[in-house]
Design a protein around this motif. Structure first.
Motif: not given
Length: 181
Positions: A107-113, A120-122, A126-128
């Protein structure tokens, strides 16, 4: 903090009796005795709050859990009586019930955000989340996911790269991992 005098809560009645289902169900031996949890072994702690690499001795027990764990709650007979909620804020988001591990691992940083905004997944960062997905891939036995693992092997995030190395060893126990440059 307060300066008010507070009456202590009354201890909850022990309804467990001789039941030890939660203790027996813990795949990481997080319950060290009845009513005693070693949070450092708890899958929820490991997959949500723990930063950096996860202890190797805990990884197999994490299984396919990528964010949290309610196994002890699931096996508790008292929870069978708990009503399920139909409140929309507690329902899973579209596309996030059993998401593809390969997608989560990459997952990309943009997709994650975007995907986890207000979620709560935040908390796991992203690394975790990527680390957890790679550990789940390593535990899956699914060798079709090796290309995903190999791409993550050289990731610039050392936590992700290390998890990928572990996953590759699990998926190809007789193979040696490629040299890192």
């Amino acid at each position: 903090m307060t300066s008010l005098e507070l009456t202590p809560d009354i201890s909850a009645h022990n309804r467990c009796g001789t039941c030890t289902r939660c203790i027996e169900a813990s795949r990481t031996d997080a319950f060290i005795a009845p009513f005693q949890l070693d949070s450092n072994k708890c899958i929820s702690y490991l997959t949500i709050e723990k930063r950096g690499s996860l202890p190797e001795e805990m990884r197999e027990g994490i299984g396919h859990q990528i964010f949290g764990c309610d196994i002890c709650q699931d096996v508790c007979p008292w929870n069978r009586r708990a009503p399920a909620t139909d409140k929309p804020e507690f329902q899973p988001r579209d596309g996030l019930v059993n998401p593809a591990l390969a997608w989560l691992a990459e997952i990309s940083d943009e997709e994650f955000r975007e995907k986890f905004r207000g979620s709560p997944v935040k908390r796991t960062k992203r690394s975790g989340l990527r680390r957890n997905a790679l550990i789940a891939i390593g535990n899956s036995g699914d060798t079709t996911l090796l290309p995903t693992v190999e791409r993550a092997f050289y990731d610039s995030d050392p936590v992700v790269s290390e998890a990928a190395q572990w996953a590759k060893k699990r998926l190809t126990p007789s193979a040696t991992a490629p040299d890192r440059e």
